[in-house]
Design an enzyme around this catalytic site. Structure first.
Site: not given
Length: 279
Positions: A98, A216
């Protein structure tokens, strides 16, 4: 190239997290000397990243395990392709399965998504870069996966480079003041990046001598105007809500860099399974 000491530290912590007192199922079901063979099989299509990570996860539990790679990081695989063949102690394979898959699947998902973004702008002079929006504790591996997918890394951490953002500007009083204060205190080898939201801020950052100006969440029209204002006197980075649908249009505005949070913060894991085989 992954640093073996950093990799071992990440994997050791991950394995301890998964079995702090051992594996109650495997430890009580499987004999210590039992040997098994298994394969890692792709159930998806895309770019593989993290082969060495998966290999090391198994080897930490069985140093004599055989891990035979059929592909290398950066290779494109299709559904049904065998990524690697494994032979070693059954207990080690079951216990590491896993952890190995979680990291291999996440890293391959990041590499695949990065490759998709890079393909959209492959003929344009722009870099696709990542952000710090990474999984805590896994940034080293996730930024490596971005490079495997053809992208480039932004700063690794807060210690790497100056990025004056909106809250820094508010605290300092202005972009000009923030740049002046920080330039007095950092080495001359460190570049200064400033986040801007308006064209007036772009002009202020340019006048303050910023080395990199981030645009931005600007519209395409504003970006084009900002690129004209900056006129190659600083590097220009576009950031905010970048998608596969918009990345090419953003690149066509003339920016040098496009930072994409989606490369790491919400990417889907690549589907890979481990199957035991007989004979």
């Amino acid at each position: 190239m992954l640093d073996k000491f950093i990799l071992e530290d990440i994997l050791t912590r991950a394995l301890k997290e998964d079995m702090p007192q051992g594996d109650i199922t495997t430890d009580n079901l499987i004999d210590d000397d039992e040997i098994a063979k298994a394969v890692l099989v792709s159930k998806d299509e895309g770019i593989i990243a993290g082969i060495e990570v998966a290999k090391k996860a198994f080897q930490l539990l069985d140093e004599n395990i055989t891990f035979e790679e059929n592909v290398k990081d950066g290779d494109y695989v299709k559904k049904g392709d065998i990524i690697a063949r494994i032979e070693g102690k059954t207990k080690a394979i079951l216990k590491a399965e896993r952890t190995a898959l979680n990291l291999l699947q996440r890293m391959s998902g990041i590499a695949t998504k990065t490759h998709e973004f890079c393909q959209k702008v492959k003929d344009l002079p722009v870099k696709i870069v990542d952000t710090r929006k990474t999984t805590p504790g896994l940034r080293y591996l996730e930024k490596y996966a971005v490079r495997v997918g053809g992208g480039t890394n932004h700063r690794y951490c807060l210690s790497d480079g100056v990025l004056i953002k909106d809250n820094h500007i508010s605290a300092a009083g202005s972009i000009k003041k923030a740049v002046e204060i920080i330039r007095e205190k950092i080495p001359h080898t460190i570049k200064i990046e400033v986040e801007t939201e308006t064209l007036d801020q772009v002009r202020e950052a340019l006048e303050a001598g910023a080395d990199i100006i981030m645009l931005d969440n600007m519209s395409r029209e504003m970006m084009k105007e900002a690129v004209k204002i900056i006129n190659k006197k600083a590097l220009v980075e576009a950031s905010g809500n970048v998608s596969l649908e918009t990345v090419r249009d953003i690149a066509l505005t003339g920016v040098d860099i496009i930072s994409v949070g989606k490369l790491t913060h919400s990417v889907s894991a690549f589907d890979i399974s481990l199957r035991f085989i007989c004979g």
